[in-house]
Design a protein around this motif. Structure first.
Motif, mmCIF file in Angstrom:
data_model
loop_
_atom_site.group_PDB
_atom_site.id
_atom_site.type_symbol
_atom_site.label_atom_id
_atom_site.label_comp_id
_atom_site.label_asym_id
_atom_site.label_seq_id
_atom_site.Cartn_x
_atom_site.Cartn_y
_atom_site.Cartn_z
ATOM 1 N N ARG A 35 0.810 -1.213 0.000
ATOM 2 C CA ARG A 35 0.000 0.000 0.000
ATOM 3 C C ARG A 35 0.844 1.262 0.000
ATOM 4 N N ASP A 36 1.982 1.259 0.711
ATOM 5 C CA ASP A 36 2.759 2.492 0.807
ATOM 6 C C ASP A 36 3.472 2.832 -0.494
ATOM 7 N N ARG A 37 3.381 1.953 -1.503
ATOM 8 C CA ARG A 37 3.979 2.264 -2.793
ATOM 9 C C ARG A 37 2.946 2.774 -3.782
ATOM 10 N N ARG A 38 1.688 2.857 -3.385
ATOM 11 C CA ARG A 38 0.668 3.379 -4.280
ATOM 12 C C ARG A 38 0.610 4.889 -4.166
ATOM 13 N N PRO A 39 0.294 5.562 -5.258
ATOM 14 C CA PRO A 39 0.209 7.025 -5.194
ATOM 15 C C PRO A 39 -0.877 7.465 -4.227
ATOM 16 N N GLY A 95 -8.964 7.605 -0.968
ATOM 17 C CA GLY A 95 -10.272 7.003 -1.198
ATOM 18 C C GLY A 95 -10.495 6.636 -2.653
ATOM 19 N N ALA A 96 -9.558 7.007 -3.517
ATOM 20 C CA ALA A 96 -9.707 6.786 -4.956
ATOM 21 C C ALA A 96 -9.017 5.503 -5.396
ATOM 22 N N GLY A 150 -1.507 3.471 -9.720
ATOM 23 C CA GLY A 150 -1.418 4.558 -10.680
ATOM 24 C C GLY A 150 -2.076 5.820 -10.167
ATOM 25 N N THR A 151 -2.001 6.871 -10.952
ATOM 26 C CA THR A 151 -2.630 8.139 -10.610
ATOM 27 C C THR A 151 -4.129 7.942 -10.432
ATOM 28 N N PRO A 152 -4.709 8.446 -9.347
ATOM 29 C CA PRO A 152 -6.155 8.259 -9.144
ATOM 30 C C PRO A 152 -6.964 8.957 -10.227
ATOM 31 N N THR A 153 -8.017 8.303 -10.668
ATOM 32 C CA THR A 153 -8.891 8.875 -11.691
ATOM 33 C C THR A 153 -10.349 8.699 -11.279
ATOM 34 N N PRO A 154 -11.227 9.604 -11.700
ATOM 35 C CA PRO A 154 -12.647 9.442 -11.390
ATOM 36 C C PRO A 154 -13.264 8.233 -12.078
ATOM 37 N N SER A 196 -16.834 9.770 -1.201
ATOM 38 C CA SER A 196 -16.352 11.073 -0.726
ATOM 39 C C SER A 196 -15.315 11.657 -1.668
ATOM 40 N N TYR A 197 -14.462 10.789 -2.205
ATOM 41 C CA TYR A 197 -13.465 11.261 -3.162
ATOM 42 C C TYR A 197 -14.142 11.867 -4.387
ATOM 43 N N LEU A 198 -15.123 11.175 -4.927
ATOM 44 C CA LEU A 198 -15.813 11.701 -6.107
ATOM 45 C C LEU A 198 -16.521 13.011 -5.798
ATOM 46 N N LEU A 199 -17.162 13.089 -4.656
ATOM 47 C CA LEU A 199 -17.867 14.325 -4.295
ATOM 48 C C LEU A 199 -16.896 15.484 -4.109
#
Length: 703
Positions: A10-14, A598-599, A616-620, A646-649
Motif C-alpha cells: 500500500r505504501d507504494r501506491r500514489p 479514497g480513490a 497509478g494516478t487516481p482517476t474518477p 467522498s473522493y468523487l464528491l
C-alpha cells in the motif's frame, strides 16, 4: 485459476493529492444533479451523445505521411497537424502512447519523419532532441511493421524489409486453418488494403529530398525480426514463429520471381471486398488505419482523385478531425464513439432518475434503435442467425460488437424501468418459444399508443440482440468483441502481427458485461433452455479466468480495476451470491488497492508489468468502476465505498464534471490506448446514483 502477480504494498501506491479537492464537497443529490444537467446540455439535436475519443500522436503522424505520399504535405491541414505533433512532443524529445509512458519508438520515428516532410529542419533543437532519443532507444531499426510499411511507401527502406502481405490470402476458403476470417476484424480490414499495396508497390520515393537515414543504426536488411510485444524468439525444431518466418522468406522469393498466377484474381477480390464494405459504414471498418490504407490501395489500383471511392475515404477521415482554431492545430480521432457514449450516458441518467418518459431520453432511445444492425456482416462466416446488436460508431453495419450490444440492452432496460416499464425474458428451449414479457405501471391513455410502439420496437431489438449474442458465444464460454471462436493463437506469430491484436478471443470483462445484460433481463444461472446454458458456460469461463489475488484482467479498459469491476457486476447480475468466494476475493482485491485518498487508479503500464496492477494516478473513472464492483459485491455500506464516494464528491467541479488526464481506455494492450472524454463524467454519475439507491446511509436520509 490463473496465476497472478501480487500488487505492491500500500505504501507504494500514489496517494491522493489533497490539492485537487476543490472547495466544499457538494451533497450527493447536488452532485448528481450537476452531472446530469451537464450531460443533458451535451446531447446532440438528433438525440445522441458523442465525446472526443483521443488516441496518441500516431494519428497525426500517419495522416501526415499519407499527405506527403499524396503530395499534400504543404497544405493548411498538414501544417496544423504538424503543429499538433510539436505540442505532443515531450520534454525529452520523444512521443509516447500515453502521457506517462516511456518512449514509443515507432511513434517517435513517424513523428520525426512527418515533421521533416512538412518543412521542419533537422537542425532545429526539438528535432535534435528527438533524434538523440530515438537513437538511444534503438533507432528506426526497432520500429514495428506498420511503421516499416510507411517508411517503404515513402522510399526510406526497401519493401522487402516489410512483412509479406500476399493478396492471395483472400482466395483461401473459410475452412482452411489460415484465412482472412481467422484474423480479428480490425486486422482483417487493415490486411486487405495493405495486401493490395504490398502487391502493387505504390512507392513515392522521398529519400533524396527528405531522408531519415540519420535515424538508422544499421542498414535495413540488418534490422531485427518483428514480433509481438513481450514475445521472445521461440525455441525448438518446429515452432509457428519459425514456420511463418520461413513462409515470409519464401513469399518474398516467389514475388521476385514473379510466380503469381492468381495475383490478378486476388487483387480483384480484395478490391471488391473493400468496396462491398463501404456502404452503411464510416469508412472501411469505421476506423482510421484501414480508411487511410484504402486511399493508397485505390490509388495503386489506378483510381483517380475524383473517383467516388477515393473521395469517400478522404471525407471520412475529414470527419475524424477536430480543429482548435485558437491554437491553430488539428488532431485526429481513431474513430467516433456515439453508440458507446449514448448507451452509457443513458444508463447513468436512468440511475439518476431520468427515464424513457422524458422527451430527451425518448429521443436518445429512438436514435439508438435506429442504429440496430439489420444486415449481415463478417460475423456470418462462423454464425448463422438473424442479424442483431449494435456497433460503436455512427455507421458500421458490417461490424456489430458484443460490448456495445450488451450496453445497449442494459440502457434500454434501465431507461424503461425508470418510468415503470419492465421487459423480462422467459427463456425457452429454442428461440422460437423464448418470449419477452412487458409490464407497465403507466395508466395515461395519452401515452398508451406511443408506449406500445416503443415497447414493440425495444422488444424486437432485444430478442434479436439476445439471439445474436448467444450464438456469438465462443466454445470456451466467453465472448470476443466482433467474431466467434477467433482464437487461433498461432496467428500471433506472423511477422505482421506485432500490433498485438491479430485475434479476438474471449475476455472476462467483455464476457461479464454480456451476462450482466442478460441478468437485467431476468436470465440467470438457474434459467432453463438455451439462454440458461449460455449463462452457465459464461460463469464457468469467468471463474476460470480469475487470478489468484482475486482480480480479473481488463482487455477493453485499464486494466485489472476495469476487469474486476465488470466481473463482479456480471456474476452477481446472474444470481451468483455476494458471499461467493470468487466475488469476495474480487471485492477484497479492490479494497486492497484503494488509495489513501479514497480513490482508485491504475496505469497502462500494468499491461506490460503486472506488478503494477491496481497502481497509478487516481482517476474518477477508475474510482467509479471500483465502487460499482464493490457495491455489486454487497459492500455498499463499507468504509471503502464511503471513502470512494467522498473522493468523487470532493473532486467534482462546479459544472458537474471531473478532471482526468490519464488514459483509461484500451485499444490494443502495449500498443494503443485511448482517452474517452466522457469516462470521467458518466461513470462517476453512475457510481454516485447507484450508491444513492443501494446504501442504507442514503436510504435513511442522512445525506
Amino acid at each position: 485459476m490463473m496465476d497472478g502477480s501480487s500488487s505492491l504494498a500500500r505504501d507504494r501506491r500514489p496517494d491522493g493529492d489533497a490539492a485537487q479537492r476543490v472547495g466544499n464537497a457538494p451533497t450527493l443529490s447536488t452532485a448528481m444533479e450537476r452531472t446530469s444537467n451537464w450531460l443533458l446540455s451535451q446531447q446532440a439535436t438528433e438525440g445522441y451523445w458523442c465525446a472526443e475519443l483521443e488516441g496518441d500522436s500516431i494519428l497525426q503522424s500517419e495522416y501526415l505521411l499519407l499527405l506527403a505520399w499524396a503530395g499534400r504535405e504543404q497544405s493548411d491541414v498538414a501544417q496544423r497537424l504538424s503543429k499538433k505533433l510539436l505540442e505532443q512532443q515531450r520534454e525529452d524529445g520523444t512521443w509516447a502512447q500515453y502521457p506517462e509512458a516511456k518512449i514509443d519508438i515507432s511513434s517517435s520515428v513517424k513523428a520525426y519523419f512527418a515533421l521533416k516532410l512538412t518543412g521542419h529542419k533537422a537542425s532545429a533543437d526539438y528535432m535534435i532532441k528527438a533524434r538523440d532519443a530515438i537513437l538511444q532507444a534503438g533507432g528506426a531499426d526497432a520500429v514495428n511493421s506498420f511503421t516499416r510499411l510507411y517508411l517503404a511507401l515513402l522510399g526510406q527502406i526497401p519493401m522487402e524489409i516489410c512483412p509479406a502481405i500476399p493478396p492471395e490470402m483472400i482466395l483461401l476458403p473459410s475452412w482452411f486453418p489460415l484465412n482472412i476470417y481467422r484474423m480479428s476484424s480490425w486486422s482483417r480490414t487493415i490486411f486487405i488494403p495493405l495486401a493490395i499495396c504490398w502487391a502493387l508497390r505504390p512507392v513515392v520515393d522521398r529519400s533524396e529530398e527528405c531522408s531519415i537515414k540519420e535515424l538508422f543504426i544499421k542498414q535495413p536488411h540488418q534490422w531485427p525480426e518483428l514480433r509481438c510485444p513481450g514475445q521472445e524468439k521461440a525455441k525448438g525444431l518446429f515452432t509457428w514463429d519459425r514456420f511463418f518466418r520461413t513462409a515470409d522468406r519464401c513469399l518474398k522469393k516467389i514475388e521476385k520471381l514473379r510466380l503469381r498466377p492468381l495475383r490478378s484474381r486476388a487483387l480483384k477480390l480484395c478490391e471488391k471486398w473493400i468496396l462491398d464494405r463501404m456502404p452503411k459504414s464510416d469508412g472501411l471498418g469505421a476506423i482510421f488505419p484501414p480508411i487511410l490504407w484504402s486511399i493508397v490501395a485505390f490509388k495503386a489500383l489506378g483510381y483517380d482523385d475524383d473517383h467516388q471511392a477515393v473521395r469517400y475515404c478522404w471525407d471520412e477521415i475529414d470527419k475524424l478531425m477536430l480543429h482548435d482554431e485558437e491554437a491553430g492545430t488539428t488532431r485526429i480521432q481513431p474513430c467516433k464513439s456515439p453508440v458507446w457514449d449514448t448507451t452509457i450516458t443513458l444508463r447513468a441518467l436512468a440511475a439518476a432518475r431520468h427515464g424513457a418518459d422524458e422527451p430527451r431520453m425518448r429521443k436518445a432511445i429512438d436514435w439508438m434503435l435506429s442504429k440496430e444492425v439489420r444486415d449481415q456482416g463478417d460475423w456470418t462466416n462462423n454464425v448463422r442467425c438473424e442479424p442483431g446488436g449494435w456497433y460503436f460508431e455512427f455507421n458500421n453495419e458490417f461490424y456489430p460488437d458484443l460490448d456495445d450490444t450488451a450496453m445497449a440492452l442494459m440502457a434500454l432496460q434501465e431507461q424503461l424501468a425508470e418510468c415503470g416499464v419492465s421487459l423480462e425474458v422467459h427463456p425457452g428451449q429454442s428461440w422460437e418459444n423464448t418470449t419477452i414479457v412487458t409490464t407497465s405501471n403507466k395508466v395515461s391513455a395519452d401515452d398508451a399508443v406511443s408506449q406500445a410502439v416503443l415497447l414493440d420496437k425495444v422488444s424486437g431489438a432485444t430478442k434479436r440482440a439476445l439471439a445474436w449474442s448467444a450464438e456469438m458465444q465462443n466454445h470456451d464460454g466467453g465472448w470476443g468483441a466482433f467474431d466467434k471462436n477467433n482464437d487461433a493463437e498461432f496467428l500471433c506469430k506472423v511477422p505482421f502481427a506485432d500490433h498485438n491484436a491479430m485475434i479476438d478471443p474471449s475476455w472476462p470483462d467483455l464476457s461479464a458485461r454480456v451476462i450482466e445484460a442478460y441478468g437485467l433481463l431476468g436470465v440467470n444461472q438457474n434459467s432453463r433452455g438455451k439462454l440458461g446454458d449460455v449463462v452457465r458456460k459464461a460463469i464457468t469461463y469467468i471463474r476460470d479466468n480469475q487470478y489468484e489475488d482475486g482480480s480479473w484482467f481488463g482487455r477493453w479498459g485499464v486494466n485489472y480495476v476495469y476487469g474486476t469491476w465488470q466481473c463482479l457486476v456480471g456474476l452477481t447480475a446472474v444470481g451468483i451470491p455476494t458471499d461467493d468466494e470468487a466475488v469476495q476475493r474480487g471485492a477484497q482485491w479492490l479494497i486492497d488497492t484503494q488509495q489513501q485518498s479514497g480513490a482508485w487508479g491504475e496505469t497502462c503500464d500494468s499491461y506490460e508489468n503486472p506488478n503494477l496492477k491496481g497502481i497509478g494516478t487516481p482517476t474518477p473513472s477508475q474510482t467509479a468502476w471500483a465502487l460499482l464492483g464493490l457495491m455489486a459485491a454487497g459492500h455498499e455500506d463499507s468504509d471503502a465505498v464511503r471513502r470512494g464516494i467522498s473522493y468523487l464528491l470532493s473532486t467534482q467541479k462546479e459544472d458537474g464534471t471531473w478532471d482526468e488526464e490519464p488514459y483509461t481506455g484500451t485499444g490494443f494492450p502495449q500498443v494503443f490506448y485511448l482517452r474517452y472524454h466522457y469516462y470521467r463524467i458518466y461513470f462517476p454519475l453512475l457510481a454516485l446514483a447507484t450508491w444513492a439507491k443501494k446504501s442504507s446511509e442514503t436510504k435513511e436520509g442522512s445525506r
